[in-house]
Design an enzyme around this catalytic site. Structure first.
Site, short mmCIF file in Angstrom:
data_model
loop_
_atom_site.label_atom_id
_atom_site.label_comp_id
_atom_site.label_asym_id
_atom_site.label_seq_id
_atom_site.Cartn_x
_atom_site.Cartn_y
_atom_site.Cartn_z
CE1 TYR A 106 -3.72 2.61 0.58
CE2 TYR A 106 -2.47 3.21 2.29
CZ TYR A 106 -3.51 3.46 1.55
OH TYR A 106 -4.38 4.63 1.57
CG ASP A 123 5.31 3.34 1.46
OD1 ASP A 123 5.73 3.85 2.57
OD2 ASP A 123 4.53 3.41 0.94
CE LYS A 164 0.83 4.60 8.41
NZ LYS A 164 -0.57 4.53 8.72
N1 PMP Z 1 2.42 3.97 2.62
C1 PMP Z 1 2.44 2.95 3.49
C2 PMP Z 1 3.29 1.94 3.52
C3 PMP Z 1 1.33 2.95 4.47
O1 PMP Z 1 1.20 2.26 5.56
C4 PMP Z 1 0.47 4.08 4.38
C5 PMP Z 1 -0.83 4.48 5.28
N2 PMP Z 1 -1.22 3.45 6.01
C6 PMP Z 1 0.73 5.23 3.25
C7 PMP Z 1 1.61 4.78 2.59
C8 PMP Z 1 -0.19 6.38 3.12
O2 PMP Z 1 0.00 7.27 4.14
P1 PMP Z 1 -1.11 8.44 4.47
O3 PMP Z 1 -2.26 7.48 5.15
O4 PMP Z 1 -0.35 9.33 5.49
O5 PMP Z 1 -1.57 8.89 3.25
#
Ligand code: PMP
Length: 436
Positions: free
Chosen positions: A145, A247, A275
Site C-alpha cells: 500500500y 516506502d 507516521k
Molecule cells: N504507505 C504506507 C506503507 C502506508 O502504510 C500508508 C498508510 N497506511 C501510506 C503509504 C499512506 O500514508 P497516509 O495515510 O499518510 O497518506
C-alpha cells in the site's frame, strides 16, 4: 462492551459526514464493533470511547503514536511552538534542524523534503523517478500500500478472479472513479519473487523508472523480505538506472531509528516516511539521493503543499526523534523487546489452545495469522491464512479491551508497559478460549 453512545453519534454523523467517517479505513469499526467507535480521549497505551470502554491500544492510530497517546515531551514542544504561529508560507529554522537529524539517521537521506501525508510523499517519489530517468513505468508489488491516490492505489488487495497470472499479475484498480490511464504506467509483480523481478528487468528494463515497495510488508501481514531479495533488487535497479524507492511510512523510525533500510542494510535511492516520524502529528518526509532530490530545483520538478513543514508538526517531529534517539535508541530497543516477548507469549498461548497461528514481525510491528501448513512470503500466499478466524479473534480481543488494527497488525508503542503486556496476554488467553 456497550457502544450505545457511539451508535447514536454515528447515526447523527451520517447526516453530515459522508459515510459517517473521515477516512474509508474507519468504516469497519476495526472489524470488531458494530459501528465505528467515537473516542473521547487517549493517554499512553490506553484509548477511551464515549461509552466509557477502555482499550489497550495496539492500533496506535495505524502506526504514528510510537510514543503512545498524548506524550508529554511532544505535546510540550507543540504547545511552545504554537505561540510562534502555525504556518508562514515561508521557511523556519526548525525544518533545517529536523532535516539534519533525518539525514544523520537515515542511510539514503542526503536531502529531504517535508509533506503532510504518506500518500502525497509517495506521489512525489514516483514523479521524481520518472523525471530522473525519462521513463514512465513503475514496478509495484501486490499487497503493498502506497496511499490512496490514483497513481499507486492499485493491486493492494485484488480478488483472485481479477488478479491474473501469479508471476505476471494484472494491474487491478482499487476504487471506482480511478483513472484507467494510471494502470497503464504500473507493472505489478509478486513480491519476494526474484525470478519474476529479474524477468521484467531483463525484458522491459529500459521502460522502468522506479520500483516502489514496503521493504518489510507491513500492510499485508508484516512479511520480511526473503534472504538476498532486497540485495538482488538493489543490484538490478542500480545496473539498470532504475530508482529504488522504499516506502517506509510504517517501518520508518519504528523497526530501527534509520528505518528498515538500516535494519536490513540495503539503501534505496529514495524513501518515504510518515507516521512515527512526528508521533501522530501530520508530517511526511521524502528523503533520498542528492542528485535526484535536487531535481525539484534544477528541473523544477513540482513538489508543493500549503501545509508542508508547518511549525507545530516540525516541532512534533523534532521532539519525537529526540525521545526516540535518547540513550542510543533505548526507547525503541525496549519497545522491540517488549513486542518480541508479546509475540512469543501469543505463540505459546496459540499452542496451548491448539490454534494454528503464526506470529510474524519485528517486535515493534507484528501480525498474528491463522495459518496451517507453510508460512507465506507475499500477498497471494497471505490469502491462504484464515481471515474470518482472525476477524473473529480480533472481535473477541476487542471485547476483552484489546484493540488491534483492522488488518490484524499490532503496533507497539513506547507507552506499553510490562503490566499492559501481561493484561493483554490474559485477554489473548480468554479470546483463544472463546474462539474454540
Ligand atoms: N504507505 C504506507 C506503507 C502506508 O502504510 C500508508 C498508510 N497506511 C501510506 C503509504 C499512506 O500514508 P497516509 O495515510 O499518510 O497518506
Amino acid at each position: 462492551m456497550k457502544y450505545a453512545r457511539s451508535e447514536a453519534l454515528h447515526r447523527e454523523a451520517t447526516q453530515v459526514l459522508a459515510g459517517g467517517v473521515s477516512s474509508n479505513f474507519r468504516y469497519q469499526g476495526y472489524g470488531a464493533s458494530p459501528v465505528p467507535l467515537f473516542y473521547s480521549h487517549a493517554k499512553g497505551a490506553r484509548l477511551f470511547d464515549i461509552d466509557g470502554n477502555e482499550f489497550i491500544d495496539y492500533a496506535a492510530a495505524n502506526g504514528p503514536t510510537i510514543l503512545g497517546h498524548a506524550p508529554e515531551p511532544v505535546l510540550a514542544a507543540v504547545r511552545d511552538s504554537l505561540a510562534k504561529g502555525q504556518l508562514y508560507a515561508g521557511q523556519h529554522a526548525g525544518e533545517v534542524a529536523l532535516a539534519k537529524r533525518i539525514c544523520e539517521l537515515v542511510p539514503c537521506a542526503e536531502l529531504v523534503r517535508f509533506a503532510s501525508s504518506g500518500s502525497e510523499a509517495d506521489q512525489a517519489a514516483v514523479r521524481l523517478a520518472r523525471a530522473k530517468t525519462g521513463r514512465s513505468k513503475i514496478i509495484k508489488f501486490e499487497g503493498h500500500y502506497h496511499g490512496w491516490f490514483d497513481s499507486l492505489f492499485v493491486s493492494v488487495n485484488p480478488t483472485m478472479d481479477k488478479a491474473g497470472p501469479v508471476s505476471a499479475p494484472n494491474a487491478v484498480p482499487q476504487t471506482p472513479g480511478q483513472a484507467e490511464s494510471a494502470l497503464a504506467d504500473l507493472i505489478i509483480l509478486p513480491w519476494n519473487d526474484i525470478v519474476a523481478f529479474e524477468h521484467v528487468m531483463r525484458t522491459r528494463g529500459d521502460e522502468i523508472a522506479g520500483v516502489v515497495m514496503e521493504p518489510i510488508l507491513c500492510n499485508t501481514g508484516a512479511i520480511a523480505p526473503a534472504p538476498g531479495y532486497l540485495e538482488r533488487v538493489r543490484e538490478l535497479t542500480r545496473d539498470n538506472g532504475t530508482l529504488l524507492i522504499f516506502d517506509e511510512v510504517i517501518t520508518g523510525f519504528r523497526v530501527a531509528l534509520g528505518g528498515a533500510q538500516s535494519l536490513l542494510g540495503v539503501t534505496p535511492d529514495l524513501a518515504v516516511f510518515a507516521k512515527a516520524v512526528a508521533g501522530g502529528f501530520p508530517l511526511a518526509v521524502l528523503a533520498g539521493r542528492r542528485d535526484v532530490m535536487e531535481l525539484v530545483k534544477s528541473e523544477n520538478v513540482m513538489h508543493g503543499g500549503t501545509y508542508n513543514a508547518s511549525v507545530f508538526t516540525i516541532a512534533a517531529g523534532l521532539a519525537t526523534l529526540e525521545e526516540l534517539s535518547r540513550d542510543n535508541g533505548a526507547v525503541l530497543a525496549a519497545m522491540r523487546t517488549r513486542g518480541e516477548h508479546l509475540m512469543g507469549e501469543i505463540r505459546k498461548l496459540a499452542d496451548k489452545h491448539g490454534e494454528p497461528m503464526k506470529v510474524r514481525g519485528f517486535g515493534a510491528v507484528f501480525h498474528p495469522a491463522f495459518v496451517s501448513g507453510g508460512d507465506f512470503r507475499n500477498y497471494r500466499e497471505f490469502l491462504n491464512a484464515d481471515a474470518p478466524r482472525r476477524l473473529r479473534f480480533n472481535t473477541l480481543l476487542h471485547e476483552e479491551g484489546v484493540r488491534v488494527t483492522a488488518r490484524g497488525t499490532w503496533f507497539m508503542s513506547a507507552a506499553h508497559t510490562d503490566a499492559d503486556v501481561e493484561e493483554t496476554l490474559r485477554a489473548v488467553d480468554r479470546a483463544f478460549a472463546a474462539l474454540s
